[in-house]
Scaffold this active site. Structure first.
Site, PDB file in Angstrom:
ATOM      1  N   PHE A   1     -22.994 -41.222 -63.794  1.00 47.92           N
ATOM      2  CA  PHE A   1     -23.448 -41.956 -62.474  1.00 47.92           C
ATOM      3  C   PHE A   1     -24.560 -42.718 -62.507  1.00 47.92           C
ATOM      4  O   PHE A   1     -24.893 -43.795 -62.527  1.00 47.92           O
ATOM      5  CB  PHE A   1     -23.094 -41.205 -60.908  1.00 47.92           C
ATOM      6  CG  PHE A   1     -23.822 -41.906 -59.938  1.00 47.92           C
ATOM      7  CD1 PHE A   1     -23.281 -43.284 -59.400  1.00 47.92           C
ATOM      8  CD2 PHE A   1     -24.343 -41.188 -59.050  1.00 47.92           C
ATOM      9  CE1 PHE A   1     -23.886 -43.767 -58.659  1.00 47.92           C
ATOM     10  CE2 PHE A   1     -24.626 -41.771 -57.765  1.00 47.92           C
ATOM     11  CZ  PHE A   1     -24.570 -43.204 -57.562  1.00 47.92           C
TER      12      PHE A   1
ATOM     13  N   ASN B   1     -21.555 -35.707 -73.374  1.00 50.63           N
ATOM     14  CA  ASN B   1     -20.494 -35.116 -73.924  1.00 50.63           C
ATOM     15  C   ASN B   1     -19.010 -35.274 -73.215  1.00 50.63           C
ATOM     16  O   ASN B   1     -18.217 -34.887 -73.250  1.00 50.63           O
ATOM     17  CB  ASN B   1     -20.501 -33.701 -74.262  1.00 50.63           C
ATOM     18  CG  ASN B   1     -20.786 -32.884 -72.727  1.00 50.63           C
ATOM     19  OD1 ASN B   1     -20.851 -33.476 -71.674  1.00 50.63           O
ATOM     20  ND2 ASN B   1     -20.715 -31.537 -72.759  1.00 50.63           N
TER      21      ASN B   1
ATOM     22  N   ASP C   1     -22.843 -33.043 -77.350  1.00 52.30           N
ATOM     23  CA  ASP C   1     -23.412 -31.930 -76.369  1.00 52.30           C
ATOM     24  C   ASP C   1     -24.826 -31.598 -76.643  1.00 52.30           C
ATOM     25  O   ASP C   1     -24.858 -30.866 -77.962  1.00 52.30           O
ATOM     26  CB  ASP C   1     -22.622 -30.831 -76.332  1.00 52.30           C
ATOM     27  CG  ASP C   1     -22.776 -29.907 -75.419  1.00 52.30           C
ATOM     28  OD1 ASP C   1     -23.740 -29.658 -74.765  1.00 52.30           O
ATOM     29  OD2 ASP C   1     -21.952 -28.859 -75.236  1.00 52.30           O
TER      30      ASP C   1
ATOM     31  N   LEU D   1     -30.652 -36.627 -68.124  1.00 58.03           N
ATOM     32  CA  LEU D   1     -29.828 -36.462 -66.841  1.00 58.03           C
ATOM     33  C   LEU D   1     -28.400 -35.760 -67.236  1.00 58.03           C
ATOM     34  O   LEU D   1     -27.538 -35.932 -66.538  1.00 58.03           O
ATOM     35  CB  LEU D   1     -29.666 -38.045 -66.427  1.00 58.03           C
ATOM     36  CG  LEU D   1     -30.780 -38.593 -65.922  1.00 58.03           C
ATOM     37  CD1 LEU D   1     -31.501 -39.439 -66.791  1.00 58.03           C
ATOM     38  CD2 LEU D   1     -30.429 -39.637 -64.651  1.00 58.03           C
TER      39      LEU D   1
ATOM     40  N   TYR E   1     -26.453 -24.025 -60.823  1.00 59.43           N
ATOM     41  CA  TYR E   1     -27.053 -25.377 -60.919  1.00 59.43           C
ATOM     42  C   TYR E   1     -28.596 -25.081 -60.352  1.00 59.43           C
ATOM     43  O   TYR E   1     -29.376 -25.592 -61.169  1.00 59.43           O
ATOM     44  CB  TYR E   1     -26.355 -26.051 -59.850  1.00 59.43           C
ATOM     45  CG  TYR E   1     -26.753 -27.519 -59.950  1.00 59.43           C
ATOM     46  CD1 TYR E   1     -26.742 -28.176 -60.989  1.00 59.43           C
ATOM     47  CD2 TYR E   1     -27.510 -28.212 -58.799  1.00 59.43           C
ATOM     48  CE1 TYR E   1     -27.120 -29.785 -61.094  1.00 59.43           C
ATOM     49  CE2 TYR E   1     -27.616 -29.569 -58.852  1.00 59.43           C
ATOM     50  CZ  TYR E   1     -27.874 -30.354 -60.152  1.00 59.43           C
ATOM     51  OH  TYR E   1     -28.115 -31.608 -59.944  1.00 59.43           O
TER      52      TYR E   1
ATOM     53  N   ARG F   1     -17.715 -34.580 -53.998  1.00 62.14           N
ATOM     54  CA  ARG F   1     -18.911 -34.900 -53.109  1.00 62.14           C
ATOM     55  C   ARG F   1     -18.401 -35.462 -51.753  1.00 62.14           C
ATOM     56  O   ARG F   1     -17.442 -36.022 -51.483  1.00 62.14           O
ATOM     57  CB  ARG F   1     -19.878 -35.956 -53.924  1.00 62.14           C
ATOM     58  CG  ARG F   1     -20.385 -35.209 -55.036  1.00 62.14           C
ATOM     59  CD  ARG F   1     -22.057 -35.568 -54.910  1.00 62.14           C
ATOM     60  NE  ARG F   1     -22.854 -34.955 -56.139  1.00 62.14           N
ATOM     61  CZ  ARG F   1     -22.939 -35.557 -57.113  1.00 62.14           C
ATOM     62  NH1 ARG F   1     -22.266 -36.669 -57.616  1.00 62.14           N
ATOM     63  NH2 ARG F   1     -23.612 -35.185 -58.089  1.00 62.14           N
TER      64      ARG F   1
END
Ligand code: UDP
Length: 315
Positions: A12, A33, A57, A77, A149, A190
């Site tokens: 995004f 990837n 990757d 990112l 994360y 989301r």
């Protein structure tokens, strides 16, 4: 001609940076990837001779084709970023934040490039300081459902600062707060996309918990401008980039119902574990040092985003 590498460039936010650097005349290398994207966001760039996509990757050894290039900028990112996706890809998320960041730092060191890191408000965890300034060290559960994360991004920051200290590498860390807009993945779970798609399909809007948890939503164009200003500055960060206007999830749902004219009902589902209760960036630093602040408020940004999803859902 200068070159830029954008890892996660098909995602995004990354795809907008591909657009930006191509428009600025950069030889643009997009490495992704496609683990949480499809390639659709960069389809329009395929014919551009200065655009080079590599399905790779970054956790794996850097391909020779890339190690030969002298980059002016290396932008990281690359990571799954929505809670359901990074939970499904927990180990991969930890690997990309550690090994992947390490590989990109080595590449930047070889090129003497400026290295940009997309870090996150998640480094603050479920914060007990509000709003969150960069100086706040955060309240993170290191083994909970968001830990893959949060800790991956925290480790990434630590690694970058270690490279900066040891090798004098030119690095900058930015912490993004919730960002939304066209090109988001409609299915990544989301809140903004879930609620817009549900409203457009006249399905119930799913609110987790009571909906009184808060987030501060930044429209993509504002964020991209902030990123570019930060890369062009000589700051090292970390620098918060986000919209400081805070809304509850229930307020967001009501706005989406109004913007779509939907007759959907709201349903309340259990709140996922470790879901932060409040989040709002303190952007004093970005305002003072970059002369940057968001200009697109939630009402305007939602209208643009609803329009985008109306068009994509019709296709
Ligand atoms: N959320 C929600 N309904 C949804 C998806 C998310 O109420 O369908 C809530 C989620 O529990 C969180 C907030 O909305 O409190 C933002 O969630 P998102 O996944 O967009 O991002 P986060 O900021 O939690 O990483």
């Amino acid at each position: 001609m200068s070159s830029v590498l954008i890892a996660g460039g098909a995602g995004f936010i990354g795809s907008y940076l591909c657009d930006y650097y191509l428009n600025q005349g950069y030889e643009t290398y997009c490495v992704d990837n496609l683990s949480t994207s499809t390639g659709e966001n960069i389809e329009h760039l395929e014919a551009n001779k200065n655009f080079h996509f590599m399905n790779h990757d970054i956790v794996l050894a850097v391909p020779e084709e890339l190690s030969k290039v002298k980059f002016r900028y290396v932008l990281n990112l690359a990571s799954p970023a929505s809670p359901p996706r990074y939970q499904q890809l927990a180990i991969e998320t930890l690997q990309v934040g550690s090994l992947g960041t390490f590989n990109l730092l080595e590449l930047a060191r070889k090129s003497k490039a400026r290295f940009f890191q997309a870090s996150t408000s998640e480094v603050y965890g479920d914060p007990d300081i509000h709003p969150q300034p960069e100086s706040y060290w955060g309240k993170v559960n290191c083994y909970g459902p968001r830990s893959m994360y949060d800790e991956s991004k925290r480790y990434g920051e630590a690694l970058i600062y270690a490279y900066r200290r040891k090798y004098d590498l030119d690095t900058v860390v930015s912490r993004f707060f919730n960002t939304y807009g066209p090109r988001m993945d409609a299915e990544d779970g989301r809140v903004v996309t879930n609620l817009i798609v549900q409203a457009l399909n006249n399905q119930p809007l799913t609110i987790y918990g009571k909906g009184n948890q808060t987030r501060s939503f930044c429209y993509i164009d504002d964020l991209v401008l902030g990123i570019v200003k930060l890369i062009d500055s000589d700051l090292e960060g970390p620098v918060n980039l986000g919209n400081p206007h805070e809304f509850s999830i229930l307020e967001l749902a009501k706005k989406i119902l109004a913007k779509t004219g939907s007759s959907s009902k709201i349903v309340y589902l259990p709140l996922p574990g470790d879901d932060p209760t409040q989040r709002q960036p303190d952007i004093t630093l970005a305002k003072e040092k970059l002369n940057w602040q968001p200009t697109i408020e939630l009402d305007e940004g939602l209208e643009k985003t609803v329009l985008y999803f109306k068009n994509t859902l019709e296709d």
